[in-house]
Design a protein around this motif. Structure first.
Motif, PDB file in Angstrom:
ATOM      1  N   ALA A  77       6.832  -0.704 -15.123  1.00 35.39           N
ATOM      2  CA  ALA A  77       6.505  -2.064 -14.673  1.00 35.39           C
ATOM      3  C   ALA A  77       6.636  -2.167 -13.159  1.00 35.39           C
ATOM      4  CB  ALA A  77       7.422  -3.073 -15.360  1.00 35.39           C
ATOM      5  N   VAL A  78       7.705  -1.596 -12.612  1.00 36.98           N
ATOM      6  CA  VAL A  78       7.922  -1.626 -11.166  1.00 36.98           C
ATOM      7  C   VAL A  78       6.796  -0.901 -10.442  1.00 36.98           C
ATOM      8  CG1 VAL A  78       9.381  -0.646  -9.349  1.00 36.98           C
ATOM      9  CG2 VAL A  78      10.417  -1.962 -11.204  1.00 36.98           C
ATOM     10  N   ALA A  79       6.441   0.270 -10.930  1.00 39.10           N
ATOM     11  CA  ALA A  79       5.400   1.068 -10.277  1.00 39.10           C
ATOM     12  C   ALA A  79       4.044   0.364 -10.318  1.00 39.10           C
ATOM     13  CB  ALA A  79       5.305   2.435 -10.955  1.00 39.10           C
ATOM     14  N   THR A  80       3.699  -0.203 -11.470  1.00 38.49           N
ATOM     15  CA  THR A  80       2.414  -0.890 -11.610  1.00 38.49           C
ATOM     16  C   THR A  80       2.370  -2.142 -10.753  1.00 38.49           C
ATOM     17  OG1 THR A  80       2.262  -0.058 -13.888  1.00 38.49           O
ATOM     18  CG2 THR A  80       0.793  -1.875 -13.281  1.00 38.49           C
TER      19      THR A  80
ATOM     20  N   ASP B  69       0.421   2.277 -14.335  1.00 36.73           N
ATOM     21  CA  ASP B  69      -0.562   2.060 -15.409  1.00 36.73           C
ATOM     22  C   ASP B  69      -1.813   1.447 -14.779  1.00 36.73           C
ATOM     23  OD1 ASP B  69      -2.107   1.271 -17.569  1.00 36.73           O
ATOM     24  OD2 ASP B  69      -0.387   0.700 -18.788  1.00 36.73           O
ATOM     25  N   THR B  70      -2.761   2.295 -14.425  1.00 39.16           N
ATOM     26  CA  THR B  70      -3.959   1.815 -13.732  1.00 39.16           C
ATOM     27  C   THR B  70      -4.871   0.994 -14.643  1.00 39.16           C
ATOM     28  OG1 THR B  70      -5.045   3.930 -14.200  1.00 39.16           O
ATOM     29  CG2 THR B  70      -3.941   3.699 -12.066  1.00 39.16           C
TER      30      THR B  70
ATOM     31  N   ILE C 239       0.829  -1.204   0.000  1.00 39.77           N
ATOM     32  CA  ILE C 239       0.000   0.000   0.000  1.00 39.77           C
ATOM     33  C   ILE C 239       0.865   1.256   0.000  1.00 39.77           C
ATOM     34  CG2 ILE C 239      -1.626   1.363   1.364  1.00 39.77           C
ATOM     35  CD1 ILE C 239      -2.890  -1.305   2.261  1.00 39.77           C
ATOM     36  N   ARG C 240       1.877   1.258   0.851  1.00 36.66           N
ATOM     37  CA  ARG C 240       2.717   2.466   0.943  1.00 36.66           C
ATOM     38  C   ARG C 240       3.583   2.628  -0.303  1.00 36.66           C
ATOM     39  NH1 ARG C 240       6.249   4.861   5.998  1.00 36.66           N
ATOM     40  NH2 ARG C 240       5.963   7.008   5.345  1.00 36.66           N
ATOM     41  N   SER C 241       4.122   1.518  -0.810  1.00 34.52           N
ATOM     42  CA  SER C 241       4.921   1.585  -2.027  1.00 34.52           C
ATOM     43  C   SER C 241       4.079   2.061  -3.208  1.00 34.52           C
ATOM     44  CB  SER C 241       5.520   0.201  -2.330  1.00 34.52           C
ATOM     45  OG  SER C 241       6.232   0.225  -3.539  1.00 34.52           O
ATOM     46  N   TYR C 242       2.856   1.539  -3.321  1.00 36.79           N
ATOM     47  CA  TYR C 242       1.959   1.919  -4.421  1.00 36.79           C
ATOM     48  C   TYR C 242       1.631   3.409  -4.370  1.00 36.79           C
ATOM     49  CZ  TYR C 242      -2.365   2.268  -7.128  1.00 36.79           C
ATOM     50  OH  TYR C 242      -3.344   2.649  -8.020  1.00 36.79           O
TER      51      TYR C 242
END
Length: 284
Positions: free
Chosen positions: A186-189, A86-87, A73-76
């Motif tokens: 990719a990492v963020a998603t 990319d939602t 949750i915090r990383s996202y």
């Protein structure tokens, strides 16, 4: 308690706090929930505590999935604030990933312990080698496949992640980069995918491990109030503070690294984890 001295318990607690910090940092920097770090640390902890091999690995995985909830949750939220998520992919994956996680949790109730280790070795090993020796020309396409293919891949990611105790980052990172998505995106998603996997996964492992306490009455680590099903409350509570603290720091580091450095770091990390569990399979 647990048949070990207070000084040994203190050392174990300190190791869990350090492990939590590393887990949170990895969650942020690689977009993974941190399970690939948490599972090996917990495995060694429960080995010292005398948890039988038959239930040790699923106890690690269930606890890891619970730990992943706040770190994901915090990383996202950190990655989302940077506009890198990319939602649209997360919306496509929402239902099939959760279905896959639930199915994997049912398998966990009946699967032999070596299955969990084998899945870890195969998936982490392949992912790590692909990042270390792969080339930019290794692509399946320049755009993502059709929605049905993406949905099926989401289901597979859900099943495998629930059997590994991970947030799905190593799998979704590989999928997205094979279709030419930037590693940072990719990492963020993937950090958002960890939320979809960890919450139903933790609930599923409570279900999977619920009858085990009665089957192993002499194993304190499986008994309430130290555990709920296959989730160790001791591991969960000690991992959470430092992992949540370090997750946003890792996310900021990820955006400061070059594409190749991020790939090399993630690939090396996955390969080390794969070799660790391969060794465990050989000597067991």
């Amino acid at each position: 308690m647990f048949g070990i001295s207070p000084s040994e318990l203190a050392l174990l607690a300190a190791a869990l706090l350090v492990g939590g910090a590393v887990t949170g940092f990895m969650a942020g920097i690689f977009g993974v929930g941190g399970g690939a770090v948490a599972v090996p640390v917990l495995y060694e902890l429960f080995r010292i505590l005398g948890v039988p091999d038959e239930v040790r690995m699923p106890l690690c995985i269930g606890t890891s999935l619970a730990i992943i909830i706040p770190t994901s949750i915090r990383s996202y939220r950190t990655h989302l604030a940077k506009g890198a998520v990319d939602t649209s992919i997360l919306r496509l994956w929402a239902v099939p990933v959760v279905v896959g996680v639930v199915m994997g949790s049912v398998v966990a109730r009946y699967a032999p312990p070596d299955l969990f280790k084998a899945v870890f070795v195969i998936v982490a090993g392949f992912s790590g080698l692909r990042l270390l020796v792969g080339k930019d020309s290794w692509r399946l396409g320049t755009t993502l496949p059709s929605n049905p293919v993406v949905v099926v891949c989401g289901w597979i990611i859900g099943v495998l992640s629930s059997l590994m105790g991970i947030g799905g980052g190593m799998l979704s990172n590989m999928f997205m980069t094979f279709y030419s998505r930037p590693i940072h995106q990719a990492v963020a998603t993937s950090s958002g995918l960890g939320i979809l996997i960890s919450i139903p996964g933790a609930l599923g492992y409570i279900y999977a491990g619920w009858p085990r306490a009665a089957q192993y009455p002499d194993v304190a680590a499986l008994q309430p109030p130290f555990a709920i099903g296959y989730i160790s409350l001791l591991g969960f509570l000690l991992f959470i503070p430092t992992s949540v603290w370090m997750a946003p720091i890792g996310a900021r580091v990820a955006h400061a690294l070059s594409k190749r450095r991020l790939e090399l770091a993630f690939g090396t990390f996955l390969l080390v984890i794969s070799l660790r569990f391969l060794y465990s399979l050989i000597v067991s």
